[in-house]
Scaffold this active site. Structure first.
Site, PDB file in Angstrom:
ATOM      1  N   ARG A   1       0.832  -1.216   0.000  1.00 19.96           N
ATOM      2  CA  ARG A   1       0.000   0.000   0.000  1.00 19.96           C
ATOM      3  C   ARG A   1       0.865   1.264   0.000  1.00 19.96           C
ATOM      4  NH1 ARG A   1      -1.941   2.098   4.352  1.00 19.96           N
ATOM      5  NH2 ARG A   1      -2.323   0.115   5.405  1.00 19.96           N
TER       6      ARG A   1
ATOM      7  N   LYS B   1      -9.345   4.665 -20.185  1.00 17.20           N
ATOM      8  CA  LYS B   1      -9.759   5.003 -21.541  1.00 17.20           C
ATOM      9  C   LYS B   1      -8.572   4.815 -22.500  1.00 17.20           C
ATOM     10  CE  LYS B   1     -13.417   5.946 -19.185  1.00 17.20           C
ATOM     11  NZ  LYS B   1     -13.757   7.259 -18.660  1.00 17.20           N
TER      12      LYS B   1
ATOM     13  N   TYR C   1     -17.219  15.291 -16.550  1.00 15.47           N
ATOM     14  CA  TYR C   1     -17.680  13.902 -16.499  1.00 15.47           C
ATOM     15  C   TYR C   1     -18.784  13.769 -15.434  1.00 15.47           C
ATOM     16  CZ  TYR C   1     -17.167   8.822 -16.020  1.00 15.47           C
ATOM     17  OH  TYR C   1     -17.375   7.477 -15.981  1.00 15.47           O
TER      18      TYR C   1
ATOM     19  N   ASP D   1      -8.678  17.632 -16.347  1.00 18.30           N
ATOM     20  CA  ASP D   1      -8.965  16.251 -16.717  1.00 18.30           C
ATOM     21  C   ASP D   1      -8.738  16.176 -18.227  1.00 18.30           C
ATOM     22  OD1 ASP D   1     -10.115  13.847 -17.532  1.00 18.30           O
ATOM     23  OD2 ASP D   1     -11.595  13.859 -15.917  1.00 18.30           O
TER      24      ASP D   1
END
Ligand SMILES: *Cc1c(COP(=O)(O)O)cnc(C)c1O
Length: 398
Positions: free
Chosen positions: A62, A205, A115, A180
């Protein structure tokens, strides 16, 4: 504006492989790491919790993972940034940016449209931030002493409106601007060169590009990356090393994929404009659709997405069920072409008023152009669109 070279895309994050004696990047799946010395372990742990990259030992996955770090370095190189921080999804990346901003102030400015889930996250109040929504021209007036971040998207989803990053950065003054850049990819724009502080991608994407990875990434300065790593260590929004491997594997073909799909999109946008069942076609490469002249200044090309309008939801539904080659599916930037209905799917979480304000009507469809032959794509679209134009045959019994 600069063009990332194909050479850089092929070699990013691979410079040390020959020295390691391998051709493909190694995958490290360890969840924990054997410790050679307690004092070294303590200093590595302290570094990781402070958001630095632990030099001696990752300690625990982590905190740090070398496979993920290799992919981060490659994407930072493509975005012309010092560092990048990877997350388990695009939304986890945006959430980390908001939680990090929360430490500097309790207000963010967000530019319409973004978005759907980003808008939902901001509206939900989950990140503990007050939000002012505005247009690029109103950013300066919306600034407050506690404004911690300006968030924008260009090209915007799903309308493909282009926003002038430099103008927003100038209006934001000292406040960092997050872009973004999912729709553009580093092939078409590098927001950091326009003064942005954070470049975010839903790497699900184009960067992944093959429809098999969920991932998010933020490219930024090393100082800002530390803040994001601290959030990642605390919240555990990690990218899995296998996903990081796949993401890195897709980068060498990224410029070729984007260039090819962009050329096809330009052809399809013009043909859609001439089809009788299609109303407005939104594609930044079409005449009159780049009023600020950002293509050639901010972006090297118009991208690979097209939004177009048919009469209403019924017509949109018919087109989605009539396509045979194009996949009716959300997401974008895959090797195959995808068609979706923003009002019903990606932007469904928004109120109708919010959708209409962002230009998302019931007849709007969004096409993510893939790598198929453009002529095959047109045949598929044309047969689906012709079907909604044909007058319904009357079933008259004689
Ligand atoms: C898909 C998408 C996101 C969210 O990314 P996930 O990887 O699905 O969490 C954020 N911004 C844009 C522009 C997107 O297209």
């Amino acid at each position: 504006m600069s063009q990332i070279s194909r050479t850089r895309a092929v070699h990013a994050g691979r410079a040390d492989l020959a020295k390691l004696g391998v051709h493909a990047p190694p995958i490290d799946l360890s969840s924990t790491y054997p410790l050679d010395d307690l004092d070294n372990a303590i200093s590595s742990l302290d570094a990781a919790v402070a958001g630095e990259i632990p030099a001696a030992n990752p300690i625990y996955a982590r905190l740090h993972n070398p496979t993920v770090a290799r992919c981060e370095n490659a994407i930072a190189e493509l975005e012309l940034c010092e560092s990048a921080v990877a997350f388990g999804s695009g939304m986890a990346a945006i959430t980390a940016c908001l939680l990090d901003a929360r430490q500097r102030g309790s207000h963010v400015i967000a530019l319409h449209p973004v978005y759907g889930t980003t808008e939902h996250l901001l509206q939900s109040g989950l990140a503990g931030l007050e939000v002012t929504w505005c247009d690029a021209a109103d950013v300066h007036d919306a600034l407050r002493p506690d404004t911690a971040l300006v968030l924008m998207e260009t090209p915007a989803n799903p309308t493909l409106a282009l926003v002038d990053i430099e103008a927003v950065v100038a209006a934001a003054g000292d406040v960092p601007v997050l872009v973004d850049s999912t729709f553009a990819t580093p092939v078409l724009q590098q927001p950091i060169t326009c003064g942005a502080s954070y470049v975010v991608h839903s790497a699900t994407k184009f960067l992944g590009g093959h429809g098999d990875v969920i991932a998010g990434i933020v490219a930024t300065s090393e100082a800002r990356a530390r803040g994001l790593r601290k959030v990642r260590v605390a919240t555990g929004a990690l990218l899995h090393p296998l996903a990081a491997y796949l993401l890195h594997r897709g980068l060498p073909t990224l410029p070729l994929r984007v260039e090819s799909a962009q050329a096809s999109a330009a052809k399809l946008a013009r043909r859609l404009q001439r089809h009788g069942a299609v109303g407005a076609v939104h594609f930044p490469g079409l005449h009159g659709q780049d009023p600020l002249g950002l293509i050639g200044r901010q972006m090297t090309g118009p991208g690979t997405l097209i939004a177009f309008e048919v009469e209403n939801r019924d017509a949109a539904r018919s087109v989605m069920s009539a396509i045979r080659l194009i996949t009716p599916a959300v997401s974008l930037g895959s090797v195959d072409s995808l068609l979706q209905h923003p009002a019903g799917l990606t932007h469904r979480v928004l109120s109708e008023a919010a959708r209409l304000r962002s230009g998302i009507g019931e007849g709007l469809l969004r096409l993510s152009v893939g790598l198929e032959e453009p002529e095959d794509l047109w045949q598929d679209l044309a047969q689906a669109l012709d079907a909604i134009r044909e007058p319904k045959r009357l079933n008259i019994a004689v």
